[in-house]
Design a protein around this motif. Structure first.
Motif, PDB file in Angstrom:
ATOM      1  N   LEU A 291      39.380  78.735  45.269  1.00  0.00           N
ATOM      2  CA  LEU A 291      39.761  78.488  46.655  1.00  0.00           C
ATOM      3  C   LEU A 291      41.266  78.697  46.772  1.00  0.00           C
ATOM      4  O   LEU A 291      42.053  77.918  46.237  1.00  0.00           O
ATOM      5  N   GLN A 292      41.642  79.761  47.441  1.00  0.00           N
ATOM      6  CA  GLN A 292      43.064  80.025  47.630  1.00  0.00           C
ATOM      7  C   GLN A 292      43.378  80.003  49.119  1.00  0.00           C
ATOM      8  O   GLN A 292      42.521  80.263  49.950  1.00  0.00           O
ATOM      9  N   GLY A 293      44.610  79.671  49.422  1.00  0.00           N
ATOM     10  CA  GLY A 293      44.984  79.615  50.822  1.00  0.00           C
ATOM     11  C   GLY A 293      46.455  79.388  51.001  1.00  0.00           C
ATOM     12  O   GLY A 293      47.166  78.993  50.068  1.00  0.00           O
ATOM     13  N   LYS A 299      43.388  72.964  52.023  1.00  0.00           N
ATOM     14  CA  LYS A 299      42.484  73.080  50.877  1.00  0.00           C
ATOM     15  C   LYS A 299      42.054  71.707  50.356  1.00  0.00           C
ATOM     16  O   LYS A 299      40.920  71.526  49.918  1.00  0.00           O
ATOM     17  N   THR A 300      42.991  70.741  50.392  1.00  0.00           N
ATOM     18  CA  THR A 300      42.698  69.439  49.798  1.00  0.00           C
ATOM     19  C   THR A 300      41.557  68.737  50.523  1.00  0.00           C
ATOM     20  O   THR A 300      40.703  68.092  49.894  1.00  0.00           O
ATOM     21  N   LEU A 428      32.685  73.856  39.146  1.00  0.00           N
ATOM     22  CA  LEU A 428      34.130  74.059  39.011  1.00  0.00           C
ATOM     23  C   LEU A 428      34.703  74.628  40.301  1.00  0.00           C
ATOM     24  O   LEU A 428      34.207  75.629  40.827  1.00  0.00           O
ATOM     25  N   LEU A 429      35.754  73.983  40.785  1.00  0.00           N
ATOM     26  CA  LEU A 429      36.497  74.477  41.942  1.00  0.00           C
ATOM     27  C   LEU A 429      37.957  74.601  41.536  1.00  0.00           C
ATOM     28  O   LEU A 429      38.601  73.604  41.185  1.00  0.00           O
ATOM     29  N   VAL A 430      38.460  75.815  41.541  1.00  0.00           N
ATOM     30  CA  VAL A 430      39.850  76.090  41.192  1.00  0.00           C
ATOM     31  C   VAL A 430      40.621  76.334  42.479  1.00  0.00           C
ATOM     32  O   VAL A 430      40.209  77.145  43.312  1.00  0.00           O
ATOM     33  N   THR A 450      35.349  83.931  45.121  1.00  0.00           N
ATOM     34  CA  THR A 450      36.616  83.623  45.783  1.00  0.00           C
ATOM     35  C   THR A 450      36.416  83.270  47.249  1.00  0.00           C
ATOM     36  O   THR A 450      35.692  83.949  47.966  1.00  0.00           O
ATOM     37  N   SER A 451      37.066  82.196  47.661  1.00  0.00           N
ATOM     38  CA  SER A 451      37.136  81.817  49.071  1.00  0.00           C
ATOM     39  C   SER A 451      38.599  81.779  49.480  1.00  0.00           C
ATOM     40  O   SER A 451      39.461  81.396  48.687  1.00  0.00           O
TER      41      SER A 451
END
Length: 723
Positions: A291-293, A299-300, A428-430, A450-451
């Protein structure tokens, strides 16, 4: 005849093989043929001498403009000075000693040659001292056979192994090389119009035309891209085959209650990513998602909702943060957002709630024992911590989800150690707030789906960024301090960020990301706060925050800043991520050129988080036109983190897409560019997915399996397995 596995000593002789081994690490014919030319120069095409930098080891093609012998005044010796040019600039070649004067006859004006050496400066003039060279035209006796063609290969070389020596060795190898078998399936070659491997290996070194050279490079890039993507596709397939405990959503659990109480509306992006996570957590196979943003994209909250879903399903979630400050901030933020839902078993706690435990390395003994007990018993549904979470004596009742915040701060082994604490492979969430170009996401994080969160929540204020060039305009720094005073007088707060803590061992100084000339030590927090208190910010309430403080002091300082008891926080990069103070509207980054592009983007994301616009001032002595100044100007020109991420990759050495930043290994990819070859990598990913879907172990593609093994290597295969 030779094959790619033949030893160089058996083909080019012992002396040359030793030089290639010692200077470049080349042992086999395959090693040499994969040492590709960095460019092809056309005969008569001169090097741009103006682009040469001091201390670079270079090979230039240039024409002799003048040549003269200069004798010392005391007649004790002489030197030969040769000036070469490209029509725009010149470079001096200096040969010292009486025995060098014969070169004057070999290098008359008009001579074209390749000249190799280290660039230095003498009397403000760039020069090569005692360069090696090869003449490219003349009477034919001086001309090297390796450069008889119209295109001249220029190889990555060293001071002991020059480009023409490499070219000679390649020519000998190609003359004796058997046809090279091609591992690439014929249908892929046809579909993407790729040359066969034997042709590509020959034409990348000895092309007759520029088109041949480019076609060869394109094919060899495909080899690298497909090899990496096959390894990652195999990893994805293996992960998908692992069992995991499904964690389906509940209609009446803590998550549902949390959603009812949310004081704001989720963005469309948060809802979409949340739906993806809800679906994948309910599956009997582990979720692996990146999860990128953008900074501040929320994101949190998305991660917290996923953690609560796992808690509702009877499991636990662990949130791994890179620093104690960020871990404590996460724990406080989660407890605040949950309210009585985070107080299970306590007076006033919600009946269907859970508990949040914080575990860091420097907790007091009693607090540490309580956190360990809550994690091991399952009383804490959410456990937040630093590297302390992965220590051997830390255990969980039922670890169902691992959330890794700021993934780039952790090594693979650390992430793997936390996942091993689960009874079955956990979901797993990165997460990362450092935007990642699409091709990097397809390679470095190629085993993850990827999100992306691009949309900022309603209420985020704009941030303006300005470079303060104190080298040219020193008075601007005084104005920066005045602007801080104006913000404080308006009831707001500010940050001042420094690269290091103070004298002695440093824990917070940013890693050197770029090659910079020697210069003064970076500005320190301890010196800066003293200067500001006695000078331009006298009378304001200042405090400092850095990694050297004990946890209680860090918490006290942060709590004071949040409560508006502190006007200006003088800090290191501990405030880079996770720190959320809506009333802070201004940041001054001192020695800003000592930080990377993405790091600066992260830092300025600490301001403008409330109703007032943010201002970030990047203070630097870097002069216009220097790489350091160009980085700062780029950050000031845009707030688009994805655009800056591409710039960051361009300006760094791209490194090993398999994770050199974490594994520390030399890049195995010599042709592929993470930015320029975006479409190629995407096509290779698709092809790899189809191949592995039909043949997971590549049993029907033995040559491809060998290629993957050769590209990845045993240590990197193990690295990928742990990833």
């Amino acid at each position: 005849m030779a094959t790619l596995d033949s030893r160089l000593v058996d083909v080019v002789g012992g002396r040359t093989a030793k030089a290639l081994s010692t200077g470049l690490g080349l042992e086999t014919v395959g090693d040499l043929l994969r040492h590709y030319p960095r460019r092809m120069s056309e005969r008569g095409e001169l090097t741009d001498l103006a682009s040469l930098r001091v201390d670079d080891d270079v090979t230039v093609m240039a024409e002799v403009r003048s040549s003269r012998v200069i004798r010392n005044r005391n007649r004790s010796g002489s030197r030969l000075e040769v000036v070469v040019g490209d029509g725009k600039g010149t470079l001096k070649l200096t040969f010292f000693g009486n025995r060098q004067t014969w070169r004057e006859r070999e290098l008359p004006p008009g001579t074209l040659g390749l000249f190799a050496g280290k660039v230095s400066v003498f009397n403000n003039t760039r020069q090569l001292t005692h360069p090696e060279y090869v003449v490219l035209h003349g009477d034919g006796l001086e001309q090297a056979d390796a450069f008889a063609g119209a295109l001249i290969p220029v190889y990555p070389a060293t001071k002991d192994v020059r480009t023409w020596q490499i070219s000679n060795s390649v020519r000998h190898v190609l003359d004796s090389l058997d046809p090279v078998p091609d591992p690439m399936p014929a249908d892929i070659r046809k579909r993407h119009r790729l040359a066969d491997l034997d042709t590509a290996l020959r034409n990348v070194h000895q092309p007759e035309t520029d088109d041949e050279w480019r076609a060869a490079r394109y094919r060899l890039k495909w080899d690298e891209a497909l090899g990496v993507q096959l390894a990652l596709a195999q990893r994805r397939a293996a992960a998908a085959a692992n069992p995991a405990t499904p964690r389906p959503a509940s209609n009446d659990g803590v998550l549902a209650e949390f959603d009812k109480r949310l004081p704001f509306e989720l963005t469309a992006g948060q809802r979409n990513v949340g739906a993806q996570l809800t679906d994948e957590l309910a599956r009997p196979h582990p979720m692996h998602r990146l999860l990128q943003g953008e900074v501040g994209s929320g994101k949190t909250v998305v991660a917290l909702r996923a953690m609560l879903q796992v808690v509702d399903a009877g499991g636990q979630a662990a949130l791994l943060a890179p620093t104690e400050v960020l871990a404590a901030q996460h724990a406080r933020s989660i407890e605040t957002q949950l309210g009585d839902l985070a107080q299970a078993g306590q007076l006033g706690g919600a009946e269907n709630g859970t508990r949040v435990a914080l575990l860091t390395g420097s907790l007091p003994t009693a607090a540490r024992k309580a956190a360990l007990l809550d994690a091991a018993s399952g009383a804490a549904g959410i456990v937040v911590g630093t590297h302390a979470l992965i220590q051997q004596h830390v255990s969980f009742a039922d670890l169902g989800l691992v959330v890794v915040d700021e993934q780039h701060r952790f090594g693979v082994e650390q992430r793997d150690a936390l996942r091993s604490k689960a009874k079955q492979p956990p979901h797993l969430l990165v997460m990362t707030a450092t935007p990642i170009p699409r091709t990097v996401a397809m390679t470095v994080f190629g085993d993850l789906d990827t999100s992306v969160l691009r949309e900022l929540p309603v209420g985020r204020s704009p941030i303006s960024t300005t470079v303060v060039p104190v080298g040219e305009r020193p008075a601007w720094l005084e104005r920066a301090w005045q602007r801080i005073r104006e913000e404080i007088e308006a009831g707001r707060q500010a940050y001042v960020v420094c690269p290091r803590i103070g004298a002695g061992p440093e824990t917070d100084e940013p890693e050197a990301e770029f090659d910079e000339p020697a210069r003064r030590p970076p500005v320190a927090v301890t010196d800066t706060i003293a200067m500001l208190q006695d000078g331009p910010l006298h009378g304001l309430r200042l405090a400092m925050l850095h990694g050297g403080l004990v946890p209680d002091e860090k918490d006290r300082v942060m709590a004071g800043f949040v409560a508006r008891d502190i006007d200006v926080l003088v800090a290191t990069t501990v405030v880079e991520v996770g720190v959320d103070v809506p009333n802070a509207t201004m940041m001054v980054v001192l020695d800003a050129d000592r930080f990377g592009v993405s790091q600066l983007h992260q830092l300025r994301g600490r301001v403008g988080r409330g109703q007032h616009a943010g201002l970030c001032l990047l203070v630097s002595e870097a002069l216009p036109g220097t790489p350091a100044r160009e980085r700062l100007d780029a950050v000031a020109a845009t707030t688009d983190g994805f655009e800056l991420a591409r710039l960051d990759v361009e300006q760094r050495r791209e490194g090993d897409v398999l994770g050199a930043a974490q594994s520390g290994r030399r890049s195995t990819l010599r042709m592929l560019s993470l930015l320029r070859d975006e479409d190629l990598i995407a096509h290779a990913r698709d092809e790899a997915g189809h191949i592995v879907a039909d043949d997971p172990d590549l049993a029907a593609h033995p040559l491809l399996a060998e290629q993957v093994a050769a590209l990845i290597g045993e240590d990197q295969a193990e690295y990928l397995e742990k990833a």
